[in-house]
Scaffold this motif. Sequence first.
Motif, PDB file in Angstrom:
ATOM      1  N   HIS A   9       0.820  -1.211   0.000  1.00  0.00           N
ATOM      2  CA  HIS A   9       0.000   0.000   0.000  1.00  0.00           C
ATOM      3  C   HIS A   9       0.853   1.261   0.000  1.00  0.00           C
ATOM      4  O   HIS A   9       0.608   2.212  -0.749  1.00  0.00           O
ATOM      5  CB  HIS A   9      -0.962   0.006   1.197  1.00  0.00           C
ATOM      6  N   HIS A  10       1.880   1.275   0.852  1.00  0.00           N
ATOM      7  CA  HIS A  10       2.698   2.493   0.948  1.00  0.00           C
ATOM      8  C   HIS A  10       3.469   2.750  -0.345  1.00  0.00           C
ATOM      9  O   HIS A  10       3.788   3.894  -0.666  1.00  0.00           O
ATOM     10  CB  HIS A  10       3.672   2.402   2.133  1.00  0.00           C
ATOM     11  N   ILE A  11       3.758   1.680  -1.096  1.00  0.00           N
ATOM     12  CA  ILE A  11       4.491   1.838  -2.359  1.00  0.00           C
ATOM     13  C   ILE A  11       3.553   2.351  -3.453  1.00  0.00           C
ATOM     14  O   ILE A  11       3.901   3.253  -4.217  1.00  0.00           O
ATOM     15  CB  ILE A  11       5.127   0.491  -2.768  1.00  0.00           C
ATOM     16  N   ASP A  12       2.350   1.768  -3.463  1.00  0.00           N
ATOM     17  CA  ASP A  12       1.391   2.180  -4.491  1.00  0.00           C
ATOM     18  C   ASP A  12       0.837   3.580  -4.223  1.00  0.00           C
ATOM     19  O   ASP A  12       0.394   4.262  -5.140  1.00  0.00           O
ATOM     20  CB  ASP A  12       0.228   1.169  -4.548  1.00  0.00           C
ATOM     21  N   ALA A  13       0.858   4.000  -2.955  1.00  0.00           N
ATOM     22  CA  ALA A  13       0.249   5.287  -2.592  1.00  0.00           C
ATOM     23  C   ALA A  13       1.091   6.482  -3.024  1.00  0.00           C
ATOM     24  O   ALA A  13       0.591   7.591  -3.141  1.00  0.00           O
ATOM     25  CB  ALA A  13       0.014   5.335  -1.077  1.00  0.00           C
ATOM     26  N   ARG A  14       2.383   6.276  -3.221  1.00  0.00           N
ATOM     27  CA  ARG A  14       3.239   7.402  -3.646  1.00  0.00           C
ATOM     28  C   ARG A  14       4.422   6.884  -4.457  1.00  0.00           C
ATOM     29  O   ARG A  14       4.929   5.800  -4.204  1.00  0.00           O
ATOM     30  CB  ARG A  14       3.725   8.208  -2.439  1.00  0.00           C
ATOM     31  N   ARG A  15       4.805   7.694  -5.400  1.00  0.00           N
ATOM     32  CA  ARG A  15       5.927   7.310  -6.248  1.00  0.00           C
ATOM     33  C   ARG A  15       7.192   7.987  -5.720  1.00  0.00           C
ATOM     34  O   ARG A  15       7.204   9.192  -5.469  1.00  0.00           O
ATOM     35  CB  ARG A  15       5.650   7.757  -7.682  1.00  0.00           C
ATOM     36  N   VAL A  16       8.224   7.210  -5.515  1.00  0.00           N
ATOM     37  CA  VAL A  16       9.521   7.764  -5.111  1.00  0.00           C
ATOM     38  C   VAL A  16      10.524   7.352  -6.185  1.00  0.00           C
ATOM     39  O   VAL A  16      10.907   6.185  -6.273  1.00  0.00           O
ATOM     40  CB  VAL A  16       9.953   7.240  -3.720  1.00  0.00           C
ATOM     41  N   ASP A  17      10.904   8.308  -7.017  1.00  0.00           N
ATOM     42  CA  ASP A  17      11.785   7.998  -8.159  1.00  0.00           C
ATOM     43  C   ASP A  17      13.071   7.308  -7.729  1.00  0.00           C
ATOM     44  O   ASP A  17      13.564   6.405  -8.397  1.00  0.00           O
ATOM     45  CB  ASP A  17      12.119   9.280  -8.929  1.00  0.00           C
ATOM     46  N   LEU A  18      13.592   7.732  -6.587  1.00  0.00           N
ATOM     47  CA  LEU A  18      14.851   7.191  -6.083  1.00  0.00           C
ATOM     48  C   LEU A  18      14.782   5.677  -5.849  1.00  0.00           C
ATOM     49  O   LEU A  18      15.784   4.971  -5.973  1.00  0.00           O
ATOM     50  CB  LEU A  18      15.165   7.916  -4.758  1.00  0.00           C
ATOM     51  N   ALA A  45      19.513  13.340   1.798  1.00  0.00           N
ATOM     52  CA  ALA A  45      19.633  14.743   1.367  1.00  0.00           C
ATOM     53  C   ALA A  45      18.281  15.333   0.961  1.00  0.00           C
ATOM     54  O   ALA A  45      18.094  16.556   0.988  1.00  0.00           O
ATOM     55  CB  ALA A  45      20.609  14.835   0.190  1.00  0.00           C
ATOM     56  N   ASP A  46      17.331  14.461   0.590  1.00  0.00           N
ATOM     57  CA  ASP A  46      16.003  14.932   0.164  1.00  0.00           C
ATOM     58  C   ASP A  46      15.087  14.975   1.389  1.00  0.00           C
ATOM     59  O   ASP A  46      14.272  14.090   1.617  1.00  0.00           O
ATOM     60  CB  ASP A  46      15.446  13.979  -0.908  1.00  0.00           C
ATOM     61  N   LYS A  47      15.241  16.010   2.190  1.00  0.00           N
ATOM     62  CA  LYS A  47      14.549  16.049   3.481  1.00  0.00           C
ATOM     63  C   LYS A  47      13.033  16.115   3.343  1.00  0.00           C
ATOM     64  O   LYS A  47      12.302  15.621   4.208  1.00  0.00           O
ATOM     65  CB  LYS A  47      15.076  17.215   4.312  1.00  0.00           C
ATOM     66  N   ALA A  48      12.553  16.714   2.256  1.00  0.00           N
ATOM     67  CA  ALA A  48      11.099  16.793   2.055  1.00  0.00           C
ATOM     68  C   ALA A  48      10.519  15.391   1.865  1.00  0.00           C
ATOM     69  O   ALA A  48       9.490  15.040   2.458  1.00  0.00           O
ATOM     70  CB  ALA A  48      10.795  17.686   0.851  1.00  0.00           C
ATOM     71  N   CYS A  49      11.177  14.594   1.041  1.00  0.00           N
ATOM     72  CA  CYS A  49      10.727  13.215   0.790  1.00  0.00           C
ATOM     73  C   CYS A  49      10.857  12.384   2.059  1.00  0.00           C
ATOM     74  O   CYS A  49       9.940  11.640   2.439  1.00  0.00           O
ATOM     75  CB  CYS A  49      11.552  12.620  -0.340  1.00  0.00           C
ATOM     76  N   PHE A  50      11.991  12.521   2.729  1.00  0.00           N
ATOM     77  CA  PHE A  50      12.276  11.803   3.974  1.00  0.00           C
ATOM     78  C   PHE A  50      11.146  12.085   4.978  1.00  0.00           C
ATOM     79  O   PHE A  50      10.541  11.172   5.555  1.00  0.00           O
ATOM     80  CB  PHE A  50      13.622  12.322   4.498  1.00  0.00           C
TER      81      PHE A  50
END
Length: 257
Positions: A9-18, A45-50
């Motif tokens: 679910h957490h993977i399908d709910a948002r895409r993280v290019d990294l 380094a990507d604190k927003a994504c983190f």
Amino acid sequence: MKANSTDRHHIDARRVDLFDIAPIDWEDIEQAATITQRILRDFAADKACFRELLKVVPDDPYLWSKCEEDVVEDKIVLWDDVEKNLRIRLRMSTARQERLAHSHRFSFSNLVLRGRYIHWHYAATDSFDARTRLDDVVTVAQHEDKAGDCFTIHHDALHSTPFTEVGTVSLVLRGNPVKDRAPVMFKESRGREEALRGLRDSQTTQSVDIEPAVAEAGTVFYRVGEKDESAQRRSERQMTRDKFNYWFKQLEDWQII
Ligand SMILES: [Fe+2]
């Protein structure tokens, strides 16, 4: 390894290019090191994504069930893509830790975000299991890992990363488990002399699959996965919301997120 829709679910709910990569081959440890250390550094380094991934963890039953409070550290799992062999978690030290020579159920990379510890590497003169004697596990390397340092280790390698200060934080990228249990040997005792005497005198024996609160040097126990822990043990280890909120604030204050 196949996952069901709840797991993903957490993977399908948002895409993280990294994290959108080919499955990691952890048996090619050199290539895995190159790929995973880059991911860890870019993610840190990507604190927003983190921050975004961290914030939703308590609302995802699959990830939340893997967040633990342990004897010397707490863990928060941020991402677990079993099809890509890619699980990302935070580990925060909560107490000083003894040297514990151990191998792992999985290979992983570790990026230190805050604090430091001494990293010991060991070789066993023969096999490494519950019958191995203390003196048959010898130190072969020792160095300090501090904020910004990253290493990758194969599941069969023996090491110890004892926390010397509370509040040390690491970001871990690990593969899927490749064994059910992994041995851990106390290279130094845990607990005060009186407690150790009580342990020696005690007629009751503790399961070797649970990390002991008191142990003499040479004691071996095994780390097992969630699937091999009892429901009671899982619930004892489950992180509380209050603890999660505490860590979220700490990670903000430390400017990690
Ligand atoms: Fe380790």
